[in-house]
Design a protein around this motif. Sequence first.
Motif, mmCIF file in Angstrom:
data_model
loop_
_atom_site.group_PDB
_atom_site.id
_atom_site.type_symbol
_atom_site.label_atom_id
_atom_site.label_comp_id
_atom_site.label_asym_id
_atom_site.label_seq_id
_atom_site.Cartn_x
_atom_site.Cartn_y
_atom_site.Cartn_z
ATOM 1 N N UNK A 116 0.836 -1.199 0.000
ATOM 2 C CA UNK A 116 0.000 0.000 0.000
ATOM 3 C C UNK A 116 0.876 1.257 0.000
ATOM 4 N N UNK A 117 1.464 1.500 -1.166
ATOM 5 C CA UNK A 117 2.248 2.718 -1.373
ATOM 6 C C UNK A 117 1.730 3.341 -2.654
ATOM 7 N N UNK A 118 1.247 4.560 -2.568
ATOM 8 C CA UNK A 118 0.768 5.256 -3.756
ATOM 9 C C UNK A 118 1.942 6.005 -4.364
ATOM 10 N N UNK A 119 2.247 5.689 -5.597
ATOM 11 C CA UNK A 119 3.366 6.358 -6.260
ATOM 12 C C UNK A 119 2.908 7.722 -6.749
ATOM 13 N N UNK A 120 3.395 8.739 -6.092
ATOM 14 C CA UNK A 120 2.923 10.091 -6.410
ATOM 15 C C UNK A 120 3.482 10.638 -7.706
ATOM 16 N N UNK A 121 4.516 9.972 -8.228
ATOM 17 C CA UNK A 121 5.153 10.505 -9.431
ATOM 18 C C UNK A 121 4.384 10.003 -10.639
ATOM 19 N N UNK A 135 12.847 8.187 0.182
ATOM 20 C CA UNK A 135 12.219 9.481 0.501
ATOM 21 C C UNK A 135 10.967 9.314 1.357
ATOM 22 N N UNK A 136 10.684 8.095 1.783
ATOM 23 C CA UNK A 136 9.474 7.814 2.583
ATOM 24 C C UNK A 136 8.249 8.389 1.874
ATOM 25 N N UNK A 137 8.115 8.032 0.614
ATOM 26 C CA UNK A 137 7.047 8.559 -0.231
ATOM 27 C C UNK A 137 5.705 7.939 0.158
ATOM 28 N N UNK A 287 -6.785 13.643 -10.350
ATOM 29 C CA UNK A 287 -5.704 14.238 -9.547
ATOM 30 C C UNK A 287 -5.370 13.401 -8.321
ATOM 31 N N UNK A 288 -6.031 12.262 -8.169
ATOM 32 C CA UNK A 288 -5.866 11.434 -6.973
ATOM 33 C C UNK A 288 -4.459 10.851 -6.880
ATOM 34 N N UNK A 289 -3.783 11.140 -5.812
ATOM 35 C CA UNK A 289 -2.499 10.489 -5.547
ATOM 36 C C UNK A 289 -1.375 10.835 -6.500
ATOM 37 N N UNK A 290 -1.432 12.011 -7.108
ATOM 38 C CA UNK A 290 -0.290 12.433 -7.930
ATOM 39 C C UNK A 290 0.132 13.834 -7.496
#
Lengths: 418, 519
Positions: A116-121, A135-137, A287-290
């Motif tokens: 459960x890690x959302x990749x913001x990039x 980076x504890x993203x 725009x969710x999670x970016x």
Amino acid sequence: MTAQELLSSACEVSEAGPADAVDGTLPQVVARPRSTEETSALLRACHDAGLAVVVRGHGSKLAWGRPPERLDVVLDTTGMDALVEHSRGDLIATAGAGMPLARLQERLAEGGHQLVVDDLVGGGPGSTLGGAVAVNLSGPRRMWTGAVRDLVIGVRLVRADGTVAKAGGKVVKNVAGYDLSKLMTGSFGTLAVITEVTVRLHPVPEADRWVGTSVEPERLAAVLTEVVHSQEVPHAVEVRVRPGAPPAVVTMLSGTEAGVSARAEALRGQLAALGCEAKVHDVAPPWWGVLLHPGQVGGTQRPEGSRPVLLKVSARLSGVPELLAQVAGVEGTGNGSAGAGVLYVTLPADERAGAKVEVLRGTATQLGGSAVVLDAPPELKADLDVWGPVPAIDLMRRVKDEFDPTRVLAPGRFVGGL
Amino acid sequence: MATRPEVGPEVLGMAPEGEAERIAQQTPSADGQPRGTARQVLEDLRGSIPEHLLLTDPAQLTTYECDGLAAYRVTPALVVLADTAEQVAATVRSCATHRVPFVARGSGTGLSGGALPHAEGVLVVTSRLRTLHEVRPQDQRAVVDTGVINLQVSKAAGPVGYYFAPDPSSQQICSVGGNVAENSGGAHCLKYGFTSGHVLSLDLVTPTGAEVTIGTEAPDAPGYDLVGAFVGSEGTLGIATRAVVRLTRLPEEVRTVLAGFETTDQAGAATSAIIAAGIVPAAIEIMDALAIEAAEAAVSCGYPQGAGAVLVVELDGAAQEVAHEYAAVEAICQQEGCFEFRMATDATERAEIWKGRKSAFAAVGRISPDYIVQDGVVPRTSLPAVLRRMSEISAERGVRVANVFHAGDGNLHPLVLFDASEEGATKRAEEVSGMILDLCIEHGGSITGEHGVGSDKARYMPRMFTDDDLDTMQLVRCAFDPDGIANPGKIYPTPRLCGERPRVRQGAHPMTGDGVEVF
């Protein structure tokens, strides 16, 4: 002897090109070790020769933080991309640091699991596992499972002098010795090079729903309280603010098909009781999670050639509405986790950016949090206090001195010029 | 329980006059410099700390000679009962000045000897730091002094809809500071994670005597995750005096299930099937026949008659989801052969079910004069193999082992039963206890899931970690505690000298010779 000659016995080494620059600083070579052993040999050689090393996965966050003071070697982790273990019954997985998050998720999904890690990039190849850890993203669903630091249960690392060590293990519950995994997570590659990561997994829920609404600023606090503190178990509560539009609040619910529909409906009802019209959706908003960028329709893609100021701003939960008001006040664009108290904010890179950062930082600090400039154009970064005030910096300095006394790992990139 | 003479160093105490000083002066600190004495610390503190908080009377000191692991006993040279963080800081500052070892102690419920005093050192008791400063549901935070009892946090937060999720079985008496030191999580770690995930910020007194705040109230404080490193460091990185902890929303519904099975294999299979079905319960606990027998003897918990194993499953969350998961769990348990299935619907019934589980350790005293509480972890999938091997070991050695475990996360709590008055029994029990840890390591697990390494398991650390792994952990120690005065001798069998640089160690380790430190 050139760096390439010096290091080529350790692993694959090639001459660096302009694309390998780290935030404007050009290395001599790019080294691509394929194993922990090769990484160890490489770092030992770099350490002995005093060569400065910056670690790179896909490079999407390489410009975050301060530019390195000096740089000789970019250590590319993409050669270490194996899924070492996926123990389905134990809900854990071990993978190389260079494993792309997207590929890891595909593989895990075969067993009904996810990290459960959302990749913001958004766009491009996305983050590597090691990059996300470094980076504890963390994105929207940190509200549910915690940030990356809460999901990493073990790491294999190579110290600046080449010493290989492991910390933690492959069981979720383990308190033997110091939790070095946490110390490494979010350390921006300044303490050691992570080569392998063991993570805790979660089952992929049967269904997801998003309950979305837009809110008049004066009602934002009440709406956030309603959804964040709801007993319908929100897995994420995201907000979005941008100039000229009312704030949007979207709550994600996950679970069984029957359960989520009912919960989403219940939450919609609670919002209606507050006089707030909400809709239930089967998909997340775009725009969710970016990470958002100003100046572009939708705001999710960085406009060609521009490099806005990107900040990570945090506050105690009750302070989020005030923080969002401040973001709007400085004409920033922001989205983030109202359920965790962490927002990502972008500002146009103009002459007023520095003053705006100070305003946001002042508010965030007063609200129990912080404001860190992740990215900005070089000329602006040089003038900005990128990391801001850091609690316990003296202790951190001593930690750095112990792990990397000769400062060969990403010198100057992290807090306090570590 | 039997004492273990090899860890019982000579008790120096404060008397006879001059003797402690003489011996202590011969005890070099990490860098070979002479150490001062607890008496010097006492002199420093007189005047600034009220006399009644400074214990030197041998009878009073004896009260503090052990924590929850009574096998190890050492009388401290001086006990400081701190009423304030400032008093903790003054004590540690004086210890740092004189290079005198100090040990922190909360409620003293630890089961690995983490708060075992140092014979020449100062025991700093934090249990009087009991102010619960704030419960802020709107921020999902509580601010507490570290002597506050774990359960009090939940009790204070309950009326406003929140609770503190980490809940060790000792939660009625253990302190938040102890939870932080040991990273002791309890049964609900499976879903809600360790203590580590519930601590945002700490006020520390570092071993150099500095008062420092690490972390912030908001997540992701900039810089290294010092809170992450500190939680679970067992008092070796300093003393926490105040904590900002995360509160968790009380679930809309909780259903606690008690399922009786004929065998532990069946209960284990049901556990695996629940996890495989994508359900993450708040807790899954298994007790075997012997543990049930003990619990019944102690608290008459009314577990199913004749059960070879019981499974306690707690489901919590939104009512809609809980109902669905409950149906699935019931079907799975029936399928795996459970012969009795009960559900608690209210808090009283729930407490009834948990009573047997939470009292299991103490209850074992009813069926055996002596016992060792072991704490190991195995990957959940190894549970059947490990349990089988454990029962073989038990039969081979003629030592009874009762089992209570957090099945959801593979955290075993075997209770190794023995009678110290029987010749050789203590030794056999210790051997079995050690074999269980080896079994955990062999299966890729850990030597501790929540009790810590403490004094008890330092010697097992090299079986789980290489010299380089341990050396790397020592880098953290050296950053916080360059003189090696914070709880020395715990966790690590051979502390590293902090002045040296990696890979230049020469000759015998000065701290391992001449009985300077006893591990």
